[in-house]
Write a protein that holds these residues in place. Structure first.
Motif, PDB file in Angstrom:
ATOM      1  N   TYR A 108      12.310  -4.220  35.295  1.00 17.68           N
ATOM      2  CA  TYR A 108      11.225  -5.213  35.235  1.00 17.68           C
ATOM      3  C   TYR A 108      10.097  -4.713  34.337  1.00 17.68           C
ATOM      4  CZ  TYR A 108      13.297  -7.146  39.582  1.00 17.68           C
ATOM      5  OH  TYR A 108      14.134  -7.680  40.528  1.00 17.68           O
ATOM      6  N   TRP A 109       9.649  -3.480  34.578  1.00 21.86           N
ATOM      7  CA  TRP A 109       8.478  -2.961  33.872  1.00 21.86           C
ATOM      8  C   TRP A 109       8.775  -2.648  32.410  1.00 21.86           C
ATOM      9  CZ3 TRP A 109       8.485   0.443  38.695  1.00 21.86           C
ATOM     10  CH2 TRP A 109       7.924  -0.269  39.775  1.00 21.86           C
ATOM     11  N   GLU A 110      10.049  -2.426  32.094  1.00 18.19           N
ATOM     12  CA  GLU A 110      10.438  -2.223  30.699  1.00 18.19           C
ATOM     13  C   GLU A 110      10.713  -3.553  30.002  1.00 18.19           C
ATOM     14  OE1 GLU A 110      13.712   0.481  31.047  1.00 18.19           O
ATOM     15  OE2 GLU A 110      12.425   2.177  31.609  1.00 18.19           O
ATOM     16  N   ASN A 111      10.445  -4.644  30.726  1.00 18.04           N
ATOM     17  CA  ASN A 111      10.543  -5.992  30.149  1.00 18.04           C
ATOM     18  C   ASN A 111      11.949  -6.271  29.643  1.00 18.04           C
ATOM     19  OD1 ASN A 111       9.393  -8.478  29.566  1.00 18.04           O
ATOM     20  ND2 ASN A 111       8.691  -7.862  27.532  1.00 18.04           N
ATOM     21  N   ASP A 112      12.938  -5.828  30.433  1.00 17.31           N
ATOM     22  CA  ASP A 112      14.332  -5.989  30.041  1.00 17.31           C
ATOM     23  C   ASP A 112      14.977  -7.140  30.816  1.00 17.31           C
ATOM     24  OD1 ASP A 112      16.600  -5.323  28.537  1.00 17.31           O
ATOM     25  OD2 ASP A 112      16.208  -3.180  28.781  1.00 17.31           O
ATOM     26  N   SER A 113      16.230  -7.427  30.529  1.00 10.83           N
ATOM     27  CA  SER A 113      16.889  -8.616  31.064  1.00 10.83           C
ATOM     28  C   SER A 113      17.524  -8.365  32.432  1.00 10.83           C
ATOM     29  CB  SER A 113      17.963  -9.104  30.088  1.00 10.83           C
ATOM     30  OG  SER A 113      18.928  -8.097  29.888  1.00 10.83           O
ATOM     31  N   TYR A 114      17.453  -9.370  33.286  1.00  6.30           N
ATOM     32  CA  TYR A 114      18.059  -9.305  34.613  1.00  6.30           C
ATOM     33  C   TYR A 114      18.356 -10.721  35.096  1.00  6.30           C
ATOM     34  CZ  TYR A 114      13.388 -10.577  36.229  1.00  6.30           C
ATOM     35  OH  TYR A 114      12.187 -11.233  36.412  1.00  6.30           O
ATOM     36  N   ALA A 115      19.368 -10.829  35.942  1.00  8.04           N
ATOM     37  CA  ALA A 115      19.714 -12.113  36.548  1.00  8.04           C
ATOM     38  C   ALA A 115      19.015 -12.241  37.892  1.00  8.04           C
ATOM     39  CB  ALA A 115      21.218 -12.215  36.737  1.00  8.04           C
ATOM     40  N   GLY A 116      18.556 -13.430  38.199  1.00  2.00           N
ATOM     41  CA  GLY A 116      18.033 -13.750  39.519  1.00  2.00           C
ATOM     42  C   GLY A 116      18.988 -14.715  40.183  1.00  2.00           C
ATOM     43  N   VAL A 117      19.524 -14.361  41.333  1.00  2.00           N
ATOM     44  CA  VAL A 117      20.555 -15.163  42.009  1.00  2.00           C
ATOM     45  C   VAL A 117      20.075 -15.480  43.422  1.00  2.00           C
ATOM     46  CG1 VAL A 117      22.968 -15.221  42.762  1.00  2.00           C
ATOM     47  CG2 VAL A 117      22.335 -13.992  40.661  1.00  2.00           C
ATOM     48  N   MET A 147       5.365 -10.041  23.622  1.00  2.00           N
ATOM     49  CA  MET A 147       4.519  -8.897  23.284  1.00  2.00           C
ATOM     50  C   MET A 147       3.463  -8.660  24.359  1.00  2.00           C
ATOM     51  SD  MET A 147       4.120  -8.931  19.105  1.00  2.00           S
ATOM     52  CE  MET A 147       3.413 -10.564  18.969  1.00  2.00           C
ATOM     53  N   GLU A 148       2.896  -9.741  24.863  1.00  4.43           N
ATOM     54  CA  GLU A 148       1.926  -9.609  25.959  1.00  4.43           C
ATOM     55  C   GLU A 148       2.568  -8.952  27.177  1.00  4.43           C
ATOM     56  OE1 GLU A 148      -0.745 -13.622  24.957  1.00  4.43           O
ATOM     57  OE2 GLU A 148       0.701 -13.631  26.591  1.00  4.43           O
ATOM     58  N   GLU A 149       3.766  -9.429  27.519  1.00  2.28           N
ATOM     59  CA  GLU A 149       4.476  -8.873  28.673  1.00  2.28           C
ATOM     60  C   GLU A 149       4.818  -7.402  28.450  1.00  2.28           C
ATOM     61  OE1 GLU A 149       7.772 -11.501  29.015  1.00  2.28           O
ATOM     62  OE2 GLU A 149       6.640 -13.091  30.021  1.00  2.28           O
ATOM     63  N   GLU A 150       5.207  -7.066  27.228  1.00  2.00           N
ATOM     64  CA  GLU A 150       5.518  -5.670  26.898  1.00  2.00           C
ATOM     65  C   GLU A 150       4.325  -4.766  27.202  1.00  2.00           C
ATOM     66  OE1 GLU A 150       8.351  -2.838  25.274  1.00  2.00           O
ATOM     67  OE2 GLU A 150       8.535  -4.945  25.855  1.00  2.00           O
ATOM     68  N   MET A 151       3.130  -5.263  26.903  1.00  6.77           N
ATOM     69  CA  MET A 151       1.922  -4.460  27.106  1.00  6.77           C
ATOM     70  C   MET A 151       1.550  -4.363  28.588  1.00  6.77           C
ATOM     71  SD  MET A 151       1.311  -3.359  24.122  1.00  6.77           S
ATOM     72  CE  MET A 151      -0.191  -2.469  24.528  1.00  6.77           C
ATOM     73  N   PHE A 152       1.407  -5.495  29.266  1.00  8.69           N
ATOM     74  CA  PHE A 152       0.877  -5.387  30.636  1.00  8.69           C
ATOM     75  C   PHE A 152       1.921  -4.915  31.642  1.00  8.69           C
ATOM     76  CE2 PHE A 152       1.611 -10.138  30.695  1.00  8.69           C
ATOM     77  CZ  PHE A 152       2.471 -10.212  31.776  1.00  8.69           C
ATOM     78  N   LEU A 153       3.201  -5.094  31.339  1.00  9.50           N
ATOM     79  CA  LEU A 153       4.232  -4.504  32.199  1.00  9.50           C
ATOM     80  C   LEU A 153       4.381  -3.017  31.907  1.00  9.50           C
ATOM     81  CD1 LEU A 153       6.944  -7.317  32.084  1.00  9.50           C
ATOM     82  CD2 LEU A 153       5.559  -6.680  34.058  1.00  9.50           C
ATOM     83  N   GLY A 154       4.444  -2.678  30.628  1.00  8.42           N
ATOM     84  CA  GLY A 154       4.610  -1.271  30.248  1.00  8.42           C
ATOM     85  C   GLY A 154       3.449  -0.393  30.672  1.00  8.42           C
ATOM     86  N   LEU A 155       2.232  -0.938  30.612  1.00  8.40           N
ATOM     87  CA  LEU A 155       1.062  -0.158  31.004  1.00  8.40           C
ATOM     88  C   LEU A 155       1.024   0.121  32.505  1.00  8.40           C
ATOM     89  CD1 LEU A 155      -1.716  -1.638  28.690  1.00  8.40           C
ATOM     90  CD2 LEU A 155      -0.915   0.734  28.730  1.00  8.40           C
ATOM     91  N   ARG A 156       1.789  -0.613  33.274  1.00  6.54           N
ATOM     92  CA  ARG A 156       1.876  -0.309  34.704  1.00  6.54           C
ATOM     93  C   ARG A 156       2.535   1.050  34.947  1.00  6.54           C
ATOM     94  NH1 ARG A 156       0.783  -4.161  38.502  1.00  6.54           N
ATOM     95  NH2 ARG A 156       1.882  -2.830  39.977  1.00  6.54           N
TER      96      ARG A 156
END
Length: 377
Positions: free
Chosen positions: A253-262, A307-316
Motif C-alpha cells: 500500500y505505502w509503496e503505491n503498488d498494485s493489489y486486488a480488493g476482493v 505522483m501525489e499518492e507516491e509522495m504522501f504514501l511514501g512519506l509515511r
C-alpha cells in the motif's frame, strides 16, 4: 498485482470506533458469502486478471476469525484455487483474541497462513469494555501463547491510544504488557472518531471524554521511544518491527503498488485504476451470482494523482520517497515536480533529504497530515 486483500465483513460484536464495512454475524448468509468470494475471483480470472505474481494475501474485516473452523477451511480452499499459497511471501489474517481458538489456529496454519495481526487494542480491562471489545487482557496473552504453540512466529498486535478517559499511566501499562510478549511486530494507532460509529454519536452529544491533543501527542511519543528502546524500529508512522519482520502487505500500500480488493466493500488498485466493491451483502452476492464484477466505483488514476499518492504514501514510511524511483515511475524528476514544496518543508523542519530520499523528520512524523496536505493540488 503484488497483493490481495479479502474482506470478511462479519462480527460477533461491533466495536464503538469501527467504521469498516461490517455486519453482525447472527442470521447472515456466511457460507453463501464465502462462495461469493470464489465467484468474484473466478470472474476476475475470466476477465484476464492474473494471480501469478501475488506476493501477499491479507484477510481483513470485520473479523475473519468470527468464521467457524469449517468456514475458514472452505475460505482457504477457495483462495488456494487461484493463488499458489506455498509461494506467498506473506499470508496474513486479522484476529480477535477471544475468537481465535487453538483449533482455528491449526486450520489457518494448515491453510498456508503465516502471519497473525491480533486486535488487542489495550491491556486495560475497563478500557476494553468502554470501547466495545469482548476480550480481556488475559485473552490476549493466551492467544499469543496458543499461536506460538501452533507454529506461528510472525505475530503482530494492534494497540490504540487516545481512547476515551485513557490516562498516561494506562498507556504505559499497556506498552509494558505488550512488550512482555516479545513480538516481532507492533502497530500503534491514535483513535480517530469516524462518522456512523457509536463514538461519533457520543461525541456529538458531548459524552466522549477524549484525552486531548497534548496527551495524545505524549502517548505517541511514548510509543515511539518505547518501541525504539525495545529494538522495534519504526518503519511506518504507526508500525514497528524487528528488522525483517515488516508487514510486506502493508508496504505494498505505502509503496503505491498494485493489489486486488476482493469481497463486499473491498478496495483495490489494478492497472492504474482504483476501485471499490459494493458494500451491502445481498447486492454484492447478487452481482457475483450473475457473473458480474461487484464494482461500486472505479477511478482512472491520473499522472498527477499517482505522483501525489507516491509522495504522501511514501512519506509515511521511514525510508521515505526515492528520487530515482520517482523518476523511473513518472518520467519526471521529483525536484521538477515538488522541489519547491520539499524545500519549504525542509525549512520548516518537517522533512529532510538523506541521500536520494526525502523523509519525515521527527517533528514531521508528529505533523504528518500537515505534510501530506502539501502534496495535494
Amino acid at each position: 498485482m503484488r497483493g490481495m486483500y479479502i474482506h470478511i465483513p462479519f462480527c460477533h460484536q461491533i466495536c464503538h470506533y469501527c467504521d469498516f464495512n461490517k455486519v453482525f454475524f447472527k442470521n447472515q448468509p456466511v457460507d453463501e458469502y464465502i462462495e461469493s468470494i470464489g465467484e468474484e475471483l473466478s470472474i476476475m480470472a475470466n476477465e484476464g486478471v492474473s494471480f501469478e505474481n501475488v506476493e501477499t494475501v491479507f484477510l481483513g474485516g470485520g473479523t475473519p476469525t468470527s468464521l467457524s473452523e469449517k468456514q475458514l477451511e472452505r475460505l482457504l480452499a477457495i483462495i488456494q484455487e487461484y493463488v499458489d499459497v506455498s509461494s506467498l511471501k506473506e499470508f496474513s489474517t486479522e484476529a480477535n483474541p477471544d475468537e481465535l481458538t487453538y483449533g482455528k489456529l491449526l486450520v489457518l496454519k494448515n491453510g498456508g497462513v503465516n502471519r497473525l495481526s491480533i486486535g488487542v487494542q489495550s491491556f486495560d480491562a475497563e478500557l476494553l469494555t468502554k470501547i466495545g471489545r469482548t476480550h480481556g487482557p488475559d485473552d490476549a496473552v493466551r492467544v499469543v501463547n496458543d499461536a506460538r504453540r501452533a507454529g506461528f512466529d510472525n505475530i503482530s498486535i494492534d494497540l490504540i491510544y487516545g481512547l476515551p478517559g485513557q490516562t498516561i499511566e494506562q498507556w504505559q501499562d499497556t506498552l509494558e504488557k505488550a512488550s512482555a510478549l516479545d513480538l516481532p511486530h507492533y502497530s500503534g494507532y491514535s483513535l480517530i472518531v469516524e462518522p456512523k460509529t457509536v463514538f461519533y454519536n457520543l461525541m456529538n452529544k458531548g459524552k466522549l471524554p477524549l484525552p486531548g491533543e497534548d496527551i495524545e501527542t505524549e502517548m505517541f511519543s511514548m510509543l515511539m521511544d518505547y518501541m525504539e528502546k525495545e529494538g522495534r524500529h519504526r518503519y511506518e508512522i504507526s508500525n514497528f518491527a524487528i528488522p525483517g519482520n515488516e508487514s510486506i502487505h502493508n508496504l505494498i500500500y505505502w509503496e503505491n503498488d498494485s493489489y486486488a480488493g476482493v469481497g463486499a466493500g473491498a478496495h483495490g488498485y489494478l492497472a492504474g485504476k482504483r476501485y471499490s466493491n459494493i458494500g451491502p451483502l445481498a447486492k454484492y452476492m447478487s452481482k457475483t451470482a450473475n457473473g458480474e464484477r461487484p464494482l461500486q466505483q472505479t477511478h482512472n488514476v491520473t499522472q498527477i494523482e499517482a505522483m501525489e499518492e507516491e509522495m504522501f504514501l511514501g512519506l509515511r514510511t521511514a525510508n521515505g520517497v526515492s528520487a530515482a524511483l520517482f523518476q523511473k515511475k513518472f518520467g519526471q524528476s521529483l525536484q521538477e515536480v515538488y522541489g519547491k514544496t520539499v524545500q519549504s518543508l525542509i525549512e520548516r523542519g518537517l522533512v529532510e533529504q538523506v541521500g536520494d530520499r526525502t523523509k519525515l523528520t521527527r517533528m514531521g512524523v508528529y505533523r504528518g497530515n500537515d505534510v501530506f496536505q502539501e502534496f495535494l493540488k
